[in-house]
Design a protein around this motif. Structure first.
Motif, PDB file in Angstrom:
ATOM      1  N   VAL A 173       0.828  -1.206   0.000  1.00 33.22           N
ATOM      2  CA  VAL A 173       0.000   0.000   0.000  1.00 33.22           C
ATOM      3  C   VAL A 173       0.863   1.256   0.000  1.00 33.22           C
ATOM      4  CG1 VAL A 173      -0.276   0.256   2.509  1.00 33.22           C
ATOM      5  CG2 VAL A 173      -2.101   0.988   0.980  1.00 33.22           C
ATOM      6  N   ALA A 174       2.000   1.233   0.707  1.00 34.96           N
ATOM      7  CA  ALA A 174       2.855   2.423   0.795  1.00 34.96           C
ATOM      8  C   ALA A 174       3.447   2.773  -0.560  1.00 34.96           C
ATOM      9  CB  ALA A 174       3.970   2.202   1.818  1.00 34.96           C
ATOM     10  N   ILE A 175       3.890   1.782  -1.304  1.00 38.22           N
ATOM     11  CA  ILE A 175       4.557   2.069  -2.576  1.00 38.22           C
ATOM     12  C   ILE A 175       3.565   2.572  -3.628  1.00 38.22           C
ATOM     13  CG2 ILE A 175       4.422  -0.200  -3.704  1.00 38.22           C
ATOM     14  CD1 ILE A 175       7.472   0.218  -4.319  1.00 38.22           C
ATOM     15  N   VAL A 176       2.330   2.065  -3.603  1.00 36.25           N
ATOM     16  CA  VAL A 176       1.316   2.559  -4.532  1.00 36.25           C
ATOM     17  C   VAL A 176       0.941   3.997  -4.194  1.00 36.25           C
ATOM     18  CG1 VAL A 176      -1.071   2.318  -5.309  1.00 36.25           C
ATOM     19  CG2 VAL A 176       0.358   0.295  -5.106  1.00 36.25           C
ATOM     20  N   VAL A 177       0.621   4.251  -2.922  1.00 26.05           N
ATOM     21  CA  VAL A 177       0.176   5.586  -2.517  1.00 26.05           C
ATOM     22  C   VAL A 177       1.288   6.615  -2.716  1.00 26.05           C
ATOM     23  CG1 VAL A 177      -0.662   6.981  -0.584  1.00 26.05           C
ATOM     24  CG2 VAL A 177      -1.518   4.660  -0.905  1.00 26.05           C
ATOM     25  N   ALA A 178       2.541   6.236  -2.406  1.00 23.81           N
ATOM     26  CA  ALA A 178       3.651   7.173  -2.578  1.00 23.81           C
ATOM     27  C   ALA A 178       3.816   7.562  -4.047  1.00 23.81           C
ATOM     28  CB  ALA A 178       4.942   6.559  -2.048  1.00 23.81           C
ATOM     29  N   ASN A 179       3.704   6.605  -4.957  1.00 18.13           N
ATOM     30  CA  ASN A 179       3.796   6.908  -6.387  1.00 18.13           C
ATOM     31  C   ASN A 179       2.659   7.819  -6.841  1.00 18.13           C
ATOM     32  OD1 ASN A 179       6.019   5.541  -8.035  1.00 18.13           O
ATOM     33  ND2 ASN A 179       5.368   3.849  -6.742  1.00 18.13           N
TER      34      ASN A 179
END
Length: 385
Positions: free
Chosen positions: A111-117
């Motif tokens: 979830v962190a990598i999707v939201v950060a992008n």
């Protein structure tokens, strides 16, 4: 958005990408975790799978979660899950508990990598590709730093596990900054000018995801099996092959840094076509190397530089195609990329071990040509990307 909020978003994204990149330390840490849990190294290898399963699970739901709960809550929750999972793995004394905690870390990772992008895309808009490539540079820096940290702690503490403690701190550090950021709430996330599920009917989405499926599998397949390939085709010893692979990831990160500069004046379609063409040239050079160590190393570094920008460029293009469903679009293509990372490296390794280096190279050539073909198909459906 003014410069200050944008810089804050970029800082948070860079910190998260760096922290996630530190998972590269898992290789050197794995023997210590196996001893701590009383298992064999082979049995402890299930932790890799647990991390990927957790990440893919939340990547699939990231778009829906941000629309329902808002970016701030989802991102903070992802950081907490990631940090808690990493810490839990380091204190586990049995493999089942370590697997559970690694699964939790994977949930946060996805979830962190999707939201950060998506945050970077929404904050920088016209300069999204430059910002995405710059942020993803820090993933590469983390991937380089992870094994170095593990080696440092092995020399000083006779255990690589403290490298995970450092990672835990790094992924929790962005939380105060996230709480300070100006972020879109649920209403902004759910307001869409197109039906929510219309993006899943778009050939463009699945073609972009298919490019990422092949790309991630190819990237990991080269990085993971490169040492074995060099050992079977050149006179490079195991130690030197490891150094070449370190240089591979440095070049990979350099490619993203170069793309961050080039994308300020180079359209994404040109950047992606150029990088894929460069990767094709690198694979062809490997085919022509004929056992030459120098040519093999040069070809691998060329492939690394050219493959580096593909991931952030595809994510940026997918979100630009579906601006009202950016999180869903990013999540969809990233899930396909993760699935490629699970399947293709295994197939590439099977081909290399069972059929030999030439078959491995032909498989790599097929993968790069397939990426070019899939990208060409996206141009058929949309001429202005």
């Amino acid at each position: 958005m003014s410069n200050r909020p944008r810089i804050l978003v970029l800082a948070v994204s860079c910190m998260l990408f760096f922290g996630i990149g530190l998972f590269s330390a898992i290789g050197p840490v794995l023997p210590d975790l196996a001893r701590k849990t009383g298992t064999t190294l082979a049995e402890a290898g299930v932790l890799f799978s647990a991390l990927y399963v957790g990440a893919v699970s939340t990547q699939m739901m990231a778009g829906q979660l941000t629309e329902r709960f808002g970016v701030r809550l989802v991102l903070v929750g992802g950081c907490i899950l990631l940090g808690a999972g990493i810490l839990g793995v380091t204190v586990s004394t049995s493999l089942p508990f370590a697997v559970i905690f690694m699964l939790i870390a994977g949930l946060g990772d996805g979830v962190a990598i999707v939201v950060a992008n998506v945050l970077v895309v929404q904050s920088f808009n016209a300069r999204r590709l430059a910002a995405l490539n710059l942020a993803n540079v820090f993933f590469g820096l983390g991937a380089i730093a992870g094994p170095a940290l593990a080696a440092f702690f092995l020399q000083t503490w006779q255990s690589a596990i403290p490298a995970f403690w450092v990672q835990c701190v790094v992924v929790l550090l962005p939380i105060p900054l996230v709480l300070l950021m100006q972020l879109p709430g649920r209403s902004a996330q759910t307001h869409e000018a197109e039906p929510k599920r219309s993006i899943y009917r778009s050939p463009l989405l699945w073609l972009s995801g298919a490019v990422l499926f092949v790309y991630v599998g190819t990237e990991i397949g080269i990085g993971g099996w490169g040492a074995t390939f060099m050992g079977r085709t050149t006179n490079i010893d195991a130690g030197s092959a490891a150094l070449v692979l370190s240089a591979f990831w440095v070049s990979f990160t350099g490619g993203r840094l170069l793309a961050a500069f080039l994308s300020t004046f180079c359209p994404p379609r040109v950047l992606l076509a150029g990088t894929l063409a460069g990767a094709l040239a690198g694979v062809l050079l490997l085919l022509l190397a004929s056992g030459s160590s120098t040519v093999t190393i040069g070809a691998l570094l060329l492939i690394a530089v050219c493959l580096g920008p593909v991931f952030p460029t595809i994510v940026g293009m997918a979100t630009s195609l579906f601006p009202h469903s950016a999180a869903r679009a990013a999540a969809a293509v990233m899930v396909m990329g993760s699935l490629g990372g699970l399947i293709l490296p295994w197939l590439l390794g099977l081909v290399l071990v069972s059929l030999g280096p030439l078959a491995y190279l032909l498989f790599l050539l097929f993968c790069v040509l397939l990426m070019l073909g899939l990208y060409g198909a996206t141009r058929f459906f949309r001429a202005d990307i």
